[in-house]
Design an enzyme around this catalytic site. Structure first.
Site, PDB file in Angstrom:
ATOM      1  N   ASP A   1      10.557 -16.262 -16.595  1.00  0.00           N
ATOM      2  CA  ASP A   1       9.897 -17.244 -17.456  1.00  0.00           C
ATOM      3  C   ASP A   1      10.163 -16.829 -18.901  1.00  0.00           C
ATOM      4  O   ASP A   1      11.127 -16.101 -19.148  1.00  0.00           O
ATOM      5  CB  ASP A   1       8.407 -17.391 -17.102  1.00  0.00           C
ATOM      6  CG  ASP A   1       7.614 -16.093 -17.286  1.00  0.00           C
ATOM      7  OD1 ASP A   1       8.071 -15.203 -18.033  1.00  0.00           O
ATOM      8  OD2 ASP A   1       6.532 -15.972 -16.681  1.00  0.00           O
TER       9      ASP A   1
ATOM     10  N   SER B   1       0.885  -7.772 -17.202  1.00  0.00           N
ATOM     11  CA  SER B   1       1.505  -8.714 -16.275  1.00  0.00           C
ATOM     12  C   SER B   1       2.782  -8.180 -15.633  1.00  0.00           C
ATOM     13  O   SER B   1       3.128  -8.587 -14.524  1.00  0.00           O
ATOM     14  CB  SER B   1       1.820 -10.018 -17.009  1.00  0.00           C
ATOM     15  OG  SER B   1       2.574  -9.761 -18.170  1.00  0.00           O
TER      16      SER B   1
ATOM     17  N   HIS C   1       8.659 -12.793 -18.826  1.00  0.00           N
ATOM     18  CA  HIS C   1       8.770 -11.846 -17.711  1.00  0.00           C
ATOM     19  C   HIS C   1      10.142 -11.870 -17.056  1.00  0.00           C
ATOM     20  O   HIS C   1      10.772 -12.920 -16.959  1.00  0.00           O
ATOM     21  CB  HIS C   1       7.681 -12.156 -16.682  1.00  0.00           C
ATOM     22  CG  HIS C   1       6.313 -12.169 -17.290  1.00  0.00           C
ATOM     23  ND1 HIS C   1       5.670 -13.336 -17.628  1.00  0.00           N
ATOM     24  CD2 HIS C   1       5.504 -11.160 -17.675  1.00  0.00           C
ATOM     25  CE1 HIS C   1       4.511 -13.048 -18.178  1.00  0.00           C
ATOM     26  NE2 HIS C   1       4.379 -11.728 -18.234  1.00  0.00           N
TER      27      HIS C   1
END
Ligand SMILES: *[C@@H]1O[C@H](CO)[C@@H](O)[C@H](O)[C@H]1NC(C)=O
Ligand SMILES: *[C@@H]1O[C@H](CO)[C@@H](O)[C@H](O)[C@H]1NC(C)=O
Length: 350
Positions: free
Chosen positions: A317, A38, A320
């Site tokens: 978040d 990600s 991340h």
């Protein structure tokens, strides 16, 4: 202590050093391929049946294109590297790309992706590192990218975090790795896989490769909550990933020794993540997410409030990083402040 401080200050200096790196006009490499999870994904999960996707607001709040599937408020590390390498545009996601685009580069990264096939299986369909390499093989074949060109491309890889976050540190009735392996054994096991995948990439033409190590996962808001007692970094998690990083650095040395026509480099994100470095870079909030994350969740809640001063937050978040944190990592890797032995800028020249 002294050494830690020294390294932290070097990290702080990264931005300055980069501006003096003497940037030449024009694209520094003919093509750029991105692999990973990600941290590097820019939309490959959007159409997949997975909870690991972020093509909704407030993700991308600081991007003109809005939510794209990038796991941040703005640009991610490969975006900054593409800019630094003087590409006129960002590297497009593999999903939905035409074979023609394989001539300038593709991004195969997938949120949740790991070195082990079973990693993140509870998140639904994700694209493991093995599958990403297979996707690359098919794309360059279909597009007929000349082998000589493939050797000139830049390759960056960020993989391994999910083998900890979404495998080893998950409850052991869901994943058995923490029952089967000590920290050191697991790091060895992961690096064996990494070695064989890296050989595949080499066979497919990769010669200029930057391998990003795992960050201080124990200091992510998610792991502070689950393994850090809600306050302070989860020390066990950081301890667990250290042998992985050590092995990865050794793997880079091994490949540079065994493959004289290739340049591999290791990017150390872990060491620079100190309170001192964060303070020096102007980050005021280092352990809380900028966006609203619901209890027990990791990603931003859709359409909920976000912090105003995003420049002051390390985490966007619960896992991340913000665009600004991504920028510092990319610039430091480009300038060679956190790379061993080659800067990414040098990979483009050698
Ligand atoms: C998506 O995955 C879930 C479980 O992972 C499954 O129950 C569901 O049927 C899947 N949906 C589609 C459209 O494949
Ligand atoms: C551990 O889990 C993996 C993947 O779910 C499975 O393939 C393997 O057989 C398991 N090993 C043991 C010893 O239970």
């Amino acid at each position: 202590m002294a050494e830690g401080m020294f390294k932290a200050l070097l990290w702080v200096l990264a931005a300055t050093v980069f501006t003096m790196a003497g940037v030449a006009r024009g694209q520094r490499v003919p093509c750029y391929f991105v692999f990973g999870d990600s941290v590097f994904d820019n939309g490959n999960n959007n159409g997949l049946n997975t909870t690991a996707k972020v093509n909704y607001s407030p993700y991308g709040i600081d991007l003109a294109r809005g939510p794209t599937g990038r796991f941040s408020n703005g640009r991610n590390i490969p975006d900054f590297i593409a800019e630094l390498m003087k590409f006129s545009d960002y590297i497009p996601p593999f999903t939905g790309a035409s074979p023609e685009q394989a001539h300038t580069g593709l991004n195969y990264a997938s949120g949740g992706g790991g070195l082990l096939e079973e990693t993140s299986h509870h998140l639904g369909d994700i694209i493991s590192f093995e599958k990403q390499i297979e996707n690359h093989r098919k794309m360059i074949m279909t597009a007929n990218v000349p082998p000589e060109k493939l050797k000139q491309c830049l390759y960056t890889i960020n993989i391994g975090s999910n083998d900890y976050l979404n495998n080893y540190f998950m409850p052991d009735d869901q994943y058995n790795t923490s029952r089967l392996f000590t920290y050191n054994q697991y790091a060895d096991f992961l690096i064996q896989r990494y070695r064989s995948y890296l050989k595949l990439l080499y066979v497919q033409g990769a010669r200029k490769v930057a391998l990003f190590g795992v960050s201080k996962l124990g200091c992510t808001p998610r792991m502070i909550a689950s393994h850090g007692g809600g306050r302070g970094c989860a020390a066990e998690v950081n301890t667990a990933v250290e042998p992985f990083n050590k092995n990865l650095k050794a793997l880079v040395r091994e490949f540079n020794t065994n493959f004289a026509d290739a340049t591999f480099t290791y990017v150390d994100i872990f060491t620079g993540q100190t309170t001192l470095a964060y303070a020096g870079l102007g980050f005021a909030v280092t352990q809380e997410s900028c966006c609203t994350v619901e209890q027990g969740e990791e990603l931003c809640a859709a359409n909920k409030p976000v912090c105003e001063s995003r420049r002051q937050y390390v985490y966007w978040d619960n896992v991340h990083s913000t665009e600004r944190a991504n920028m510092f990592v990319a610039k430091a890797a480009f300038a060679g402040v956190i790379t061993f032995p080659y800067s990414i800028a040098l990979l483009g020249i050698l």
